[in-house]
Design an enzyme around this catalytic site. Structure first.
Site, PDB file in Angstrom:
ATOM      1  N   ASN A 228      -0.952  -7.564  -3.522  1.00  0.00           N
ATOM      2  CA  ASN A 228      -1.480  -6.594  -4.481  1.00  0.00           C
ATOM      3  C   ASN A 228      -0.392  -5.649  -4.987  1.00  0.00           C
ATOM      4  O   ASN A 228       0.718  -5.620  -4.473  1.00  0.00           O
ATOM      5  CB  ASN A 228      -2.596  -5.769  -3.825  1.00  0.00           C
ATOM      6  CG  ASN A 228      -2.110  -5.016  -2.599  1.00  0.00           C
ATOM      7  OD1 ASN A 228      -2.037  -5.583  -1.514  1.00  0.00           O
ATOM      8  ND2 ASN A 228      -1.748  -3.759  -2.771  1.00  0.00           N
TER       9      ASN A 228
ATOM     10  N   GLU B 251       0.830  -1.207   0.000  1.00  0.00           N
ATOM     11  CA  GLU B 251       0.000   0.000   0.000  1.00  0.00           C
ATOM     12  C   GLU B 251       0.861   1.252   0.000  1.00  0.00           C
ATOM     13  O   GLU B 251       0.483   2.292  -0.512  1.00  0.00           O
ATOM     14  CB  GLU B 251      -0.890   0.038   1.256  1.00  0.00           C
ATOM     15  CG  GLU B 251      -2.230  -0.619   1.103  1.00  0.00           C
ATOM     16  CD  GLU B 251      -2.132  -2.106   0.842  1.00  0.00           C
ATOM     17  OE1 GLU B 251      -1.331  -2.769   1.513  1.00  0.00           O
ATOM     18  OE2 GLU B 251      -2.841  -2.587  -0.044  1.00  0.00           O
TER      19      GLU B 251
ATOM     20  N   ASP C 154      -6.833  -4.537  -4.489  1.00  0.00           N
ATOM     21  CA  ASP C 154      -6.196  -5.086  -3.288  1.00  0.00           C
ATOM     22  C   ASP C 154      -6.544  -6.565  -3.100  1.00  0.00           C
ATOM     23  O   ASP C 154      -6.614  -7.057  -1.980  1.00  0.00           O
ATOM     24  CB  ASP C 154      -6.583  -4.270  -2.039  1.00  0.00           C
ATOM     25  CG  ASP C 154      -5.705  -4.589  -0.828  1.00  0.00           C
ATOM     26  OD1 ASP C 154      -4.617  -5.146  -1.009  1.00  0.00           O
ATOM     27  OD2 ASP C 154      -6.119  -4.264   0.310  1.00  0.00           O
TER      28      ASP C 154
END
Ligand code: CA
Length: 703
Positions: free
Chosen positions: A286, A210, A331
């Site tokens: 991800n 992220e 994600d």
């Protein structure tokens, strides 16, 4: 204009006559590099032989089935199960650890990577080790300062820390053998996963997709921590040259300057190993950012994001991969727990690997080759209609790719149909027991995306929750969690137990015909593995997210679980959607038949809600600006509507919120950076910080 969206950070079912063979209980390996003569030292052989009495590896065995053959505790007597002892881990944050039990000792990790070594019979502390981690690193962790446990090998215990270290400790004393760094500290890498150890090599990946990193997994020598190999999960900048032919191949599936934000693909949790095939399986996460249209603007599948990758454990050499979500944009990690088993499919015994990743489909693959066998959605899914049996690729719905479209609630959301919470597979019933959930999310393309290393880079707009009770109630009704018994051959549910909401604990199954699971509503339950009938239940006071284990000592069977409510769902959403956790006390709880001990009584805190700070006189535009900046920067930790989960300070009533100067010092000067609150000056200016303060005060006054 401020759009009201939901980071609902939020997000069916018989029996089979399956084969009952244990998947990888093969013959012991002929030669570990350092075979130990003493039978009580852990080696590949002891893990492969899967000594029934202990719990030697994260998933119990290399097959990661999390199924124990113990049956002293069974469907007939489980009603007599009671608390034998509890051990206070001294923390009020999330506990995700699977305890490891060997030679009468239990090893478990708590917040900030403190390792606790306990007498597995009594819960008496034998030693404790504090690695003194850099807490500033928590600000770079997506999902709470958590850890999923240790590994053991020989006479040492291995732990990996949130600040990227891998540490070897003496199993008897907790004295440090070695302590090495596994990350480039100029990037926001963190470690939350448990190491696995194969053939004398400690294997560990990391997280951070992220926030902007390039994922990898590395192997280190158990004896001295020397790095033996590293496998990158995504390609780097071609100008720097590719590490190997595999990266060159992967790079052909990416477009644009994908390397600038790191690419992502972190291997932050799941691994499994087949000693017969000598293949190590790694689950890959991800991309950075989430939004594929930004990450790889001219298309491409983006290998090895959201893939299961098979490697040679001796060298890290690539063997095969299967990508669950090509061109991942939501994600949808494939870092979820993977299980190896042998199943009779269409009359043929197949060596399979099974995974229920975030994207909502249950996959069965041939683990020798990566060949697709079957996949079916195990929860309602809106992003794809099915997986094409010929290509093994998902058939996406027209709504799935969100660029230029109005937001719609998609299932699964980023929390996944199944997250890190381990599932189990019982060779007795042939069923996989999945902690499944529904937590939808509206994905919205971020028009003004700019990569800011070290902060959340999703390329999507989060948006806070609408601040009215009726809508929040309606949203809560969309949040679901269940224990799902899944037939992997028929690809359908056998039974299901509905819980009160998502984010329930990992699962253990036993040959006592039982399935054990803790729940978000602060209970630990046992269910009939064939029917799902609840046979026993214990009130844990605290929500449970970790997975239970079982072990045998002196001829008696014990069941253990670590309680402690936390993780990404809790930080972002549990303040608005409470579940029943009365306290947040991290503990190890151990049960046996006939025990009747009680947990310490809850200290009832007659806490009166303090007065919120006085409303600031600002324009609607400023409030809207503050709301958007809060949602995109603060919500993932401080919670929707700044409604605290209780894990970290409540912004609504904090003295810091009431002072413009103190707020500025913390938010954009980094006054609390050492406690894990990042300095946001790279992300926004003082005026925006003040707009966020105005928004937080406005929601605090809205009750
Ligand atoms: Ca992620």
């Amino acid at each position: 204009m401020y759009k009201i969206l939901t980071f609902l950070s939020l997000s069916l079912i018989f029996l089979c006559g399956c084969d009952r063979s244990e998947s990888v209980a093969q013959k012991p390996l002929a030669a570990d590099s350092k075979i130990r003569a003493e039978a009580n030292l852990v080696t590949s052989n002891t893990i492969i032989q899967a000594d029934d009495s202990g719990w030697l590896s994260h998933g119990r065995t290399y097959s990661e089935q999390r199924h124990s053959p113990l049956q002293a505790i069974n469907t007939k007597n489980v009603a007599d199960l009671g608390l034998l002892w509890s051990y206070d881990l001294g923390t009020s944050r999330g506990i995700e650890a699977t305890p490891i039990v060997h030679n009468g000792m239990m090893y478990v990790t708590s917040t900030w990577n403190i390792v606790h070594a306990l007498d597995a019979r009594t819960g008496k502390q034998i030693w404790q080790f504090d690695p003194v981690v850099d807490k500033e690193q928590a600000g770079k962790a997506c999902c709470d300062a958590v850890n999923r446990g240790v590994a053991i090998w020989g006479d040492a215990v291995f732990t990996a820390t949130i600040d990227g270290r891998l540490i070897s400790l003496d199993a008897k004393t907790g004295a440090k053998n070695w302590d090495i760094n596994t990350i480039d500290k100029t990037y926001p890498y963190t470690i939350t996963g448990a190491p696995r150890i194969v053939k004398g090599k400690v294997l560990i990946g990391n997280g951070g997709a992220e926030l902007g990193v390039r994922g990898y997994i590395s192997a280190y020598d158990v004896e001295n921590g020397n790095q033996l190999w590293r496998f990158y999960t995504v390609p780097g900048n071609p100008a720097d040259g590719f590490e190997n032919a595999t990266m060159e191949m992967a790079a052909k599936t990416w477009t644009g300057k994908y390397w600038a934000a790191g690419g992502g693909g972190t291997a932050w949790d799941s691994m499994a190993y087949d000693p017969k095939l000598d293949l190590l399986y790694v689950g890959v996460g991800n991309g950075t950012p989430w939004n594929h249209a930004i990450r790889s603007p001219d298309g491409g599948d983006n290998l090895f994001l959201s893939s299961i990758v098979a490697l040679r454990p001796d060298t890290g050499e690539y063997v095969w991969h299967y990508q669950t979500t090509p061109a991942e944009s939501w994600d949808y990690t494939a870092t979820q727990h993977m299980i190896l088993a042998d199943l009779k499919i269409d009359g043929v015994m197949r060596n399979v690997i099974m995974q229920a990743p975030k994207n909502g489909f249950f996959y069965v693959l041939d683990r020798a080759t990566g060949e697709f066998i079957s996949a079916k959605n195990f929860v309602p899914v809106t992003w794809a209609t099915h997986i094409d049996e010929t290509t093994g690729r998902p058939v996406e719905t027209p709504e799935a790719r969100f660029v230029g479209k109005a937001p719609n609630m998609q299932l699964p959301g980023p929390l996944g149909a199944h997250n890190w919470h381990p599932m189990s597979y019982s060779p007795d019933t042939g069923l996989v027991y999945i902690p499944a959930q529904e937590a939808p999310h509206a994905f919205v393309h971020q028009e003004d995306y700019k990569n800011t290393n070290g902060f959340w880079n999703t390329g999507t707009e989060f948006g806070d929750l609408p601040n009215d009770k009726a809508t929040i109630k309606a949203l809560k009704s969309m949040l679901k969690g269940r224990l799902l018994a899944w037939d992997p051959i028929a690809q359908k549910a056998a039974w299901t137990v509905e819980h009160q909401g998502p984010w329930n604990g990992g699962v253990l199954s036993t040959s006592g015909g039982l399935v054990f699971q803790g729940t978000a509503d602060a209970h630990f339950g046992a269910y009939d593995a064939l029917t799902g009938e609840q046979k026993w239940r214990f009130y844990t006071q605290t929500g449970v997210v970790a997975a239970p284990i079982t072990y045998e000592l002196d001829g008696e069977q014990f069941v253990a679980i670590a309680s402690g409510w936390g993780g990404s769902y809790v930080l972002s959403s549990a303040g608005v959607f409470p579940t029943g956790s009365q306290a947040n006390v991290g503990r190890v709880l151990v049960f046996k038949l006939g025990a009747k001990n009680a947990l310490p009584p809850l200290l009832v805190d007659n806490f009166e809600t303090p007065e919120p700070p006085k409303m600031l006189e600002v324009s609607d535009e400023t409030l809207a600006k503050g709301a958007r900046a809060f949602a995109n920067n603060c919500l993932v930790c401080h919670g929707a509507l700044a409604y605290s989960s209780g894990l970290i300070p409540n912004l609504r009533y904090s003295a810091i919120t009431s002072s413009k100067q103190a707020w500025k010092a913390v938010v954009i000067e980094g006054a609390l950076a050492q406690q894990g609150m990042p300095n946001f000056s790279k992300r926004f200016d003082a005026e925006t910080a003040e707009a966020i303060r105005a928004y937080v005060i406005s929601v605090a006054n809205s009750e």
